[in-house]
Design a protein around this motif. Structure first.
Motif, PDB file in Angstrom:
ATOM      1  N   GLU A   1       0.985  -1.115  -0.015  1.00  0.00           N
ATOM      2  CA  GLU A   1      -0.067  -0.066   0.043  1.00  0.00           C
ATOM      3  C   GLU A   1       0.824   1.006  -0.052  1.00  0.00           C
ATOM      4  OE1 GLU A   1      -4.265  -0.026   2.153  1.00  0.00           O
ATOM      5  OE2 GLU A   1      -2.510   0.131   3.417  1.00  0.00           O
TER       6      GLU A   1
ATOM      7  N   SER B   1       9.787  -2.280  10.388  1.00  0.00           N
ATOM      8  CA  SER B   1       8.592  -3.026  10.971  1.00  0.00           C
ATOM      9  C   SER B   1       7.589  -2.975   9.389  1.00  0.00           C
ATOM     10  CB  SER B   1       8.081  -1.958  11.937  1.00  0.00           C
ATOM     11  OG  SER B   1       6.739  -2.417  12.382  1.00  0.00           O
TER      12      SER B   1
ATOM     13  N   THR C   1       3.662  -3.989   8.587  1.00  0.00           N
ATOM     14  CA  THR C   1       2.516  -4.315   9.231  1.00  0.00           C
ATOM     15  C   THR C   1       1.493  -4.620   7.994  1.00  0.00           C
ATOM     16  OG1 THR C   1       2.725  -2.762  10.860  1.00  0.00           O
ATOM     17  CG2 THR C   1       0.367  -3.492  10.511  1.00  0.00           C
TER      18      THR C   1
ATOM     19  N   ASP D   1      -2.711  -5.868   7.178  1.00  0.00           N
ATOM     20  CA  ASP D   1      -3.782  -6.344   7.756  1.00  0.00           C
ATOM     21  C   ASP D   1      -4.847  -6.956   6.390  1.00  0.00           C
ATOM     22  OD1 ASP D   1      -4.560  -3.185   7.131  1.00  0.00           O
ATOM     23  OD2 ASP D   1      -6.144  -4.131   6.904  1.00  0.00           O
TER      24      ASP D   1
ATOM     25  N   LYS E   1      -8.863  -8.223   5.859  1.00  0.00           N
ATOM     26  CA  LYS E   1     -10.324  -8.163   6.022  1.00  0.00           C
ATOM     27  C   LYS E   1     -10.638  -9.407   6.042  1.00  0.00           C
ATOM     28  CE  LYS E   1     -13.228  -6.422   3.228  1.00  0.00           C
ATOM     29  NZ  LYS E   1     -13.903  -5.352   2.356  1.00  0.00           N
TER      30      LYS E   1
ATOM     31  N   LYS F   1      -3.136  -6.047   2.861  1.00  0.00           N
ATOM     32  CA  LYS F   1      -2.196  -4.940   2.469  1.00  0.00           C
ATOM     33  C   LYS F   1      -1.306  -4.642   3.535  1.00  0.00           C
ATOM     34  CE  LYS F   1      -5.398  -3.943  -0.782  1.00  0.00           C
ATOM     35  NZ  LYS F   1      -6.557  -3.051  -0.580  1.00  0.00           N
TER      36      LYS F   1
ATOM     37  N   ASN G   1       2.682  -2.064   4.600  1.00  0.00           N
ATOM     38  CA  ASN G   1       3.510  -0.960   4.179  1.00  0.00           C
ATOM     39  C   ASN G   1       4.535  -1.669   3.503  1.00  0.00           C
ATOM     40  OD1 ASN G   1       3.943  -2.080   6.869  1.00  0.00           O
ATOM     41  ND2 ASN G   1       5.567  -0.660   7.098  1.00  0.00           N
TER      42      ASN G   1
ATOM     43  N   HIS H   1     -10.883  -6.759  11.028  1.00  0.00           N
ATOM     44  CA  HIS H   1      -9.524  -6.936  10.712  1.00  0.00           C
ATOM     45  C   HIS H   1      -8.655  -7.693  11.380  1.00  0.00           C
ATOM     46  CE1 HIS H   1      -9.643  -3.628   7.278  1.00  0.00           C
ATOM     47  NE2 HIS H   1     -10.835  -3.733   7.697  1.00  0.00           N
TER      48      HIS H   1
ATOM     49  N   ARG I   1      -4.665  -7.999  12.204  1.00  0.00           N
ATOM     50  CA  ARG I   1      -3.194  -7.332  11.821  1.00  0.00           C
ATOM     51  C   ARG I   1      -2.195  -7.826  12.260  1.00  0.00           C
ATOM     52  NH1 ARG I   1      -3.907  -1.556  13.759  1.00  0.00           N
ATOM     53  NH2 ARG I   1      -5.602  -1.331  12.448  1.00  0.00           N
TER      54      ARG I   1
ATOM     55  N   THR J   1       2.101  -7.426  12.904  1.00  0.00           N
ATOM     56  CA  THR J   1       3.207  -6.496  12.691  1.00  0.00           C
ATOM     57  C   THR J   1       4.663  -7.464  13.012  1.00  0.00           C
ATOM     58  OG1 THR J   1       1.828  -4.824  13.453  1.00  0.00           O
ATOM     59  CG2 THR J   1       4.343  -4.363  13.383  1.00  0.00           C
TER      60      THR J   1
ATOM     61  N   LYS K   1      -8.500   3.148  14.683  1.00  0.00           N
ATOM     62  CA  LYS K   1      -7.096   3.604  15.127  1.00  0.00           C
ATOM     63  C   LYS K   1      -5.941   3.039  14.030  1.00  0.00           C
ATOM     64  CE  LYS K   1      -4.136   4.110  19.190  1.00  0.00           C
ATOM     65  NZ  LYS K   1      -3.847   3.733  20.467  1.00  0.00           N
ATOM     66  N   LEU K   2      -5.224   3.633  13.482  1.00  0.00           N
ATOM     67  CA  LEU K   2      -4.019   3.186  12.637  1.00  0.00           C
ATOM     68  C   LEU K   2      -2.697   3.401  13.868  1.00  0.00           C
ATOM     69  CD1 LEU K   2      -4.452   4.404   9.174  1.00  0.00           C
ATOM     70  CD2 LEU K   2      -5.331   2.353  10.297  1.00  0.00           C
ATOM     71  N   GLU K   3      -1.916   2.384  13.779  1.00  0.00           N
ATOM     72  CA  GLU K   3      -0.806   2.512  14.540  1.00  0.00           C
ATOM     73  C   GLU K   3       0.585   2.541  13.697  1.00  0.00           C
ATOM     74  OE1 GLU K   3      -1.252  -0.760  17.355  1.00  0.00           O
ATOM     75  OE2 GLU K   3      -2.205   0.658  18.686  1.00  0.00           O
ATOM     76  N   SER K   4       1.033   1.456  13.116  1.00  0.00           N
ATOM     77  CA  SER K   4       1.986   1.554  12.308  1.00  0.00           C
ATOM     78  C   SER K   4       1.849   1.891  10.964  1.00  0.00           C
ATOM     79  CB  SER K   4       2.775   0.146  12.509  1.00  0.00           C
ATOM     80  OG  SER K   4       2.069  -0.803  12.130  1.00  0.00           O
ATOM     81  N   LYS K   5       0.731   1.670  10.211  1.00  0.00           N
ATOM     82  CA  LYS K   5       0.403   1.879   9.008  1.00  0.00           C
ATOM     83  C   LYS K   5       0.034   3.173   8.520  1.00  0.00           C
ATOM     84  CE  LYS K   5      -1.695  -0.996   6.333  1.00  0.00           C
ATOM     85  NZ  LYS K   5      -2.488  -1.771   5.469  1.00  0.00           N
TER      86      LYS K   5
ATOM     87  N   GLU L   1      -2.057   4.489   6.035  1.00  0.00           N
ATOM     88  CA  GLU L   1      -3.549   4.377   5.607  1.00  0.00           C
ATOM     89  C   GLU L   1      -3.933   2.955   5.413  1.00  0.00           C
ATOM     90  OE1 GLU L   1      -2.215   6.507   1.896  1.00  0.00           O
ATOM     91  OE2 GLU L   1      -3.125   4.474   0.725  1.00  0.00           O
ATOM     92  N   GLN L   2      -5.595   3.188   5.410  1.00  0.00           N
ATOM     93  CA  GLN L   2      -6.044   1.738   5.588  1.00  0.00           C
ATOM     94  C   GLN L   2      -7.378   2.050   4.691  1.00  0.00           C
ATOM     95  OE1 GLN L   2      -5.854  -0.994   8.780  1.00  0.00           O
ATOM     96  NE2 GLN L   2      -7.854  -1.236   8.293  1.00  0.00           N
ATOM     97  N   GLU L   3      -7.843   1.088   3.705  1.00  0.00           N
ATOM     98  CA  GLU L   3      -9.115   1.330   3.511  1.00  0.00           C
ATOM     99  C   GLU L   3     -10.323   0.459   4.152  1.00  0.00           C
ATOM    100  OE1 GLU L   3      -9.292  -0.146  -0.585  1.00  0.00           O
ATOM    101  OE2 GLU L   3      -8.475   1.725  -1.399  1.00  0.00           O
ATOM    102  N   THR L   4     -11.350   1.016   4.421  1.00  0.00           N
ATOM    103  CA  THR L   4     -12.531   0.428   5.129  1.00  0.00           C
ATOM    104  C   THR L   4     -13.757   0.673   4.140  1.00  0.00           C
ATOM    105  OG1 THR L   4     -13.426   0.373   7.206  1.00  0.00           O
ATOM    106  CG2 THR L   4     -13.006   2.431   6.375  1.00  0.00           C
TER     107      THR L   4
END
Lengths: 684, 332
Positions: free
Chosen positions: A205, A314, A316, A318, A320, A354, A356, A471, A473, A475, B149-153, B155-158
């Protein structure tokens, strides 16, 4: 021509940017060809995979694959040869059976073709049958070649291109086997790890990021190094869109290693410059790493030089998931078939994880879509895999620090008898699982590591919408290492130049340069600009650092004294400064680039790199030394007087006798200067 | 002086003889004709013609409830853990009213309560028949959501999903010609000619009667009856459910049965007399379409044909889904 290095992290010049742009364009073209080639291969592979996937997804297939995978994984920490042996004995038969089960259609085609030929011939003589058997063998051979050896060849080609294998001539047979061994090892490792189809891939992403390290290069490529001699190497590192990870810092390091009998001796670098590089400094920019190492004595005279970049990262990812009441899911599937999620809920049927973008592609998949919540006896499984996606660029995972799995409320992961070896996680919080402390990976991870855990949804949260889409996730925190390697063949002692002792000077010029100031003419001094540059101003530290390094290190030829060496380099400095009229200058009007050591692009166009005075001086010194040796330009002067050696070296250095005369004149002026100052021979 | 008089007389006569006077006359006539034509055209195009008038007919179209998101609500991008609104526009584009319709909203979440307040509402919307326009009632419903809440990413799609469940009716009024003659003779003149198959357009609802087949069944020389085979299809973009179970589809915990899907109750009358649609009385269009046959009472055989109206009524539940994908950005 040796490459010049930049030591100070400044913004690139216009020329550098243009060069970078040219390289990127070229890289894109190469990638375009490569992509087209890969697409063709993928099209063929896709058909095989589609058939094989059907088998994998069937219940019989899943069971068979689990049985196959267990013994293979157990052997993963063995050395390659043992692993191959283990694989052959322990599971290769069943593995091949699995691998080719999906190819039954192809076998049918082969047999059909054979019988067609047989029927067309209309004569079922023994000779025809023999022909058919030969055709079959050839076809089978071709198919095996295509499936088994073509990917191997690909991996081998990629690895070899990284190590510059194809560019070399006269590569030894052992290199071929070493590289092939690595390629087979990687291939087997990937196939073993992913045998049961549990290596999902994710989708990056945001902006794509990347990093490359060039193959290490010797500062003086045409020099023959001796045992226990200092050698300077450098390598370029360049990143793509790394600005988003501005908190990460790369730690460069260098080692030199050589086989000594059964053991491998490793020398760490004496000096690495720079010691740290923030990601932001190499984001769409190039930086040079310079290392000084000491060569190792070995019977083979082969030293391997590694320049490495280590950094924490790192990733991450995630995914769905879809969760439904079991009875409702079953009913929906019965009413509207398996794709009801798409046809009636407008949801994608096969969601992709998806992540990083970075060195690792972290893919996740869940085997039930949607996951049923009820009294079902078949729990869902979540599998994820860490693919080393920068492996092509010489990268590998050196250490996994932690893996964290975050699950939604009401969901838990667990290990079953089937998955216990592949699910080394323990609960760490309400919805979090972390890697067990005592779990040991086998480093480095060059290809992929996969994990499988049971997944249980205890309850669906109180919501009116009947399809729950939480979701999961994951990491992964890990250390990543990128490596560039160079092989250095040392000069064998019996062919080395015998004399290391200083030869007394005999020529007039060199006598003038000696510490003896009896013949010094203090009225003839160097130009004031250069004296000022030497004594004060912006260049002072740089010139003195360069001179110190050149005089006290391996760059000084044995046949020059320290004072002669200093005067010679300062003389060259004046001459080179006069040449570079179009270069950037400092406040005193002296070009930053002074000694003529330039890097060049692939088209042979010189690139003048700013702010590299120290490197320039070293470069000039090394050239002077290296030209006067048995195998180089001034080989006829090896046993000549120092003055003649220097004259030859200076002429060779710039290609003109007049240059040598000019430098000589400048050298005398510097000699006069130092005599006038009554300084010692050691440069401060 | 004489000259001047003559000149004047001559001039006047010349003027009178010139086509000018004729032009004036003709142009007046033309004006009248043009005005008449214009009036006729206006009259014709305004639909006030005595025969072939296009009256407003609410029973057209294949839509029922239409669901749309309000523009920029939800927005394309939201920040992590920020609150944002989701607006849903509901419009009844069908002929008849929707009563006690249910709307539920669902959103991908990650362990946190993302919907503030109720995620389920009920609504009533009158249809085109009531509004007497080409559009039924429209309403807008708003929900408040919280981005995860996004932590390390970064952006995220929802996806935000909206689902509606409502009961609905389809009414089809079809003029038919019924001929109860045992052996009709073509040359014989009758009030109308019977068609054995009648294709229909949509009836202002997502479920439609697409085809009617009419058959004569003679029991004896004196007795006969008509059989109407009604073909029913889902022509909307949602799915049909049993009208007795509509609510279950907007609930996550209700148990569903196979019979909850695709059932459409069918009833029909012919000239105010109810047809016998037993034993099924309903069709199953969960897989797209189905048909059902209804019978008239037995009637005497005659040599007559007559025009009448067949009224078909379909009762069913209908479910629509709409979704929108948005991007959650990390607030750095």
């Amino acid at each position: 021509m040796a490459r010049q290095q930049g030591f100070v992290p400044e913004d690139p010049t216009l020329e550098q940017k243009e060069q970078l742009h040219r390289e990127m364009e070229r890289d894109l073209r190469v990638r375009g060809i490569k992509n087209a080639f890969n697409r063709g291969r993928e099209n063929l592979g896709n058909w095989f995979n589609s058939v094989r996937e059907k088998f994998r997804r069937s219940s019989e297939g899943r069971k068979a694959l689990r049985d196959i995978r267990a013994p293979l994984i157990m052997g993963e920490d063995l050395p390659f040869i043992k692993k191959l042996f283990f694989v052959i004995l322990g599971g290769l038969g069943s593995y091949i059976l699995y691998y080719f089960t999906g190819l039954s259609v192809m076998w049918c085609i082969v047999i059909f073709m054979a019988f067609t030929i047989l029927i067309l011939s209309r004569r079922t003589t023994s000779r025809n049958i023999l022909n058919i058997i030969v055709i079959l063998i050839v076809l089978v051979g071709l198919i095996y070649l295509l499936i088994m050896f073509f990917p191997l060849l690909q991996v081998y080609r990629q690895q070899s291109s990284q190590s510059g294998f194809w560019q070399k001539t006269g590569t030894k047979v052992s290199d071929f086997f070493t590289n092939t061994n690595a390629a087979i090892s990687n291939y087997v490792e990937t196939q073993v790890e992913c045998a049961s189809g549990n290596c999902p891939r994710g989708e990056a992403e945001g902006e794509n990021v990347g990093m490359t390290i060039s193959q290490p290069q010797l500062l003086i490529p045409d020099k023959e190094y001796k045992e226990n001699e200092d050698v300077t190497v450098f390598s370029d590192v360049e990143g793509m869109n790394l600005r988003v990870y501005d908190e990460i810092t790369v730690t460069p390091d260098c080692t030199i290693e050589a086989k000594k009998g059964r053991t491998v001796e490793v020398n760490k670098s004496i000096a690495v410059q720079p010691s740290e590089i923030p990601f932001i400094d190499i984001s769409n920019k190039k930086r040079t790493i310079r290392c000084v190492l000491k060569t190792i004595q070995t019977n083979t005279y082969l030293n391997k030089i590694n320049i490495t970049l280590t950094f924490p990262f790192s990733t991450t990812s995630d995914l769905k998931m879809y969760v439904m009441d079991e009875s409702r899911r079953n009913l929906m599937m019965k009413m509207w078939s398996d794709d009801f999620l798409y046809t009636h809920y407008h949801q994608e049927l096969d969601p992709i994880a998806k992540f990083n973008d970075g060195p690792v592609n972290l893919g996740i998949s869940v085997n039930q879509i949607p996951i049923a919540v009820g009294k079902s006896e078949t729990p869902a499984e979540v599998s994820f895999a860490m693919f080393n996606q920068w492996g092509y660029y010489g990268g590998e995972i050196s250490k996994i620090n932690d893996i964290k799995i975050e699950v939604p409320n009401g969901v838990e992961i667990f290990t079953t008898t089937e998955t216990k070896d592949f699910c080394p996680f323990e609960k760490s919080g309400e919805n979090t699982y972390v890697l067990k402390k005592d779990y040991e990976f086998h480093y480095p991870i060059k290809t992929v590591r996969s994990f499988i855990c049971g997944l249980k949804v205890k309850n669906i949260p109180d919501q009116s919408f009947d399809l729950w889409m939480p979701h999961i996730r994951i990491t992964a925190d890990y250390d990543y290492i990128m490596r560039g390697q160079l092989e250095l063949f040392l000069k064998q002692p019996e062919t080395a130049v015998a004399s290391g002792a200083e030869i007394d000077s005999g020529g007039e010029q060199l006598q003038a340069l000696a510490a003896d100031c009896s013949n010094a003419d203090t009225s003839t001094l160097p130009d004031e600009t250069f004296v000022n540059a030497y004594e004060s101003g912006d260049l002072k530290d740089r010139i003195q650092t360069g001179l110190n390094n050149a005089i006290t290190s391996e760059y000084k030829p044995d046949w020059l004294t320290e004072a002669q060496m200093r005067d010679m380099l300062l003389g060259i400095m004046i001459e080179e400064s006069g040449v570079g009229t179009n270069m950037a200058k400092n406040a005193e009007g002296i070009p930053w680039h002074i000694a003529g050591c330039t890097s060049e692009d692939k088209a042979g166009i010189p690139l003048y790199v700013e702010y590299s005075v120290e490197g320039d001086i070293l470069c000039a010194a090394e050239r002077i030394k290296s030209y006067v040796r048995e195998s180089s330009y001034c080989k006829d002067y090896v046993n000549a007087e120092p003055e003649e050696k220097l004259n030859c070296a200076l002429k060779t250095y710039n290609g003109h006798e007049s240059y040598a005369v000019s430098v000589e004149s400048d050298m005398i002026q510097w000699h006069n200067y130092f005599c006038s100052k009554q300084t010692g021979t050691v440069v401060q | 002086m004489k000259m001047r008089l003559n000149f004047r007389k001559g001039n006047f006569r010349e003027k009178m003889k010139k086509p000018m006077s004729k032009t004036n006359l003709v142009s007046k006539t033309n004006l009248v004709i043009i005005a008449l034509i214009a009036i006729c055209l206006i009259f014709l195009t305004s639909g006030c013609q005595i025969s072939g008038i296009n009256f407003f007919n609410p029973y057209t179209g294949s839509e029922g409830l239409d669901i749309k998101f309000v523009q920029n609500s939800p927005p394309e991008n939201v920040y992590s853990q920020s609150t944002f609104g989701v607006g849903v526009i509901l419009e009844n584009r069908g002929a008849l009213d929707i009563k006690k319709g249910i709307l539920v909203i669902g959103v991908e979440d990650f362990g946190e309560k993302t919907i503030a307040g109720n995620d389920k509402i009920t609504f009533d919307l009158y249809g085109k028949k009531e509004s007497r326009t080409y559009r039924g009632e429209r309403s807008v419903e708003f929900f408040e959501l919280k981005a995860l809440k996004l932590e390390s990413k970064n952006e995220q799609e929802t996806t935000v999903n909206v689902k509606t469940c409502y009961d609905y009716e389809t009414v089809a009024q079809v003029p038919v010609c019924l001929d109860s003659t045992i052996n009709p003779v073509e040359s014989e003149r009758k009030a109308c000619t019977m068609r054995e198959s009648i294709g229909l357009s949509y009836q202002g609802a997502p479920v439609a009667v697409s085809l009617i087949e009419i058959n004569r069944i003679f029991k004896s020389k004196e007795k006969m009856q008509f059989a109407f085979t009604l073909h029913v299809r889902n022509v909307g973009d949602g799915y049909v459910v049993n009208p007795d179970s509509t609510e279950k589809f907007c609930s996550s915990d209700a148990k569903l049965n196979e019979s909850d899907f695709g059932r459409v109750r069918v009833s029909a009358t012919l000239a105010f007399k109810e047809l016998d649609c037993t034993p099924r009385k309903s069709v199953d269009i969960s897989q797209g379409d189905d048909f059902l046959t209804c019978y008239t009472e037995e009637m005497p055989v005659s040599n007559n044909a007559y025009n009448t109206v067949l009224n078909v009524k379909l009762d069913y539940g209908y479910v629509n889904l709409q979704s929108k994908t948005l991007k959650i950005l990390k607030l750095s």
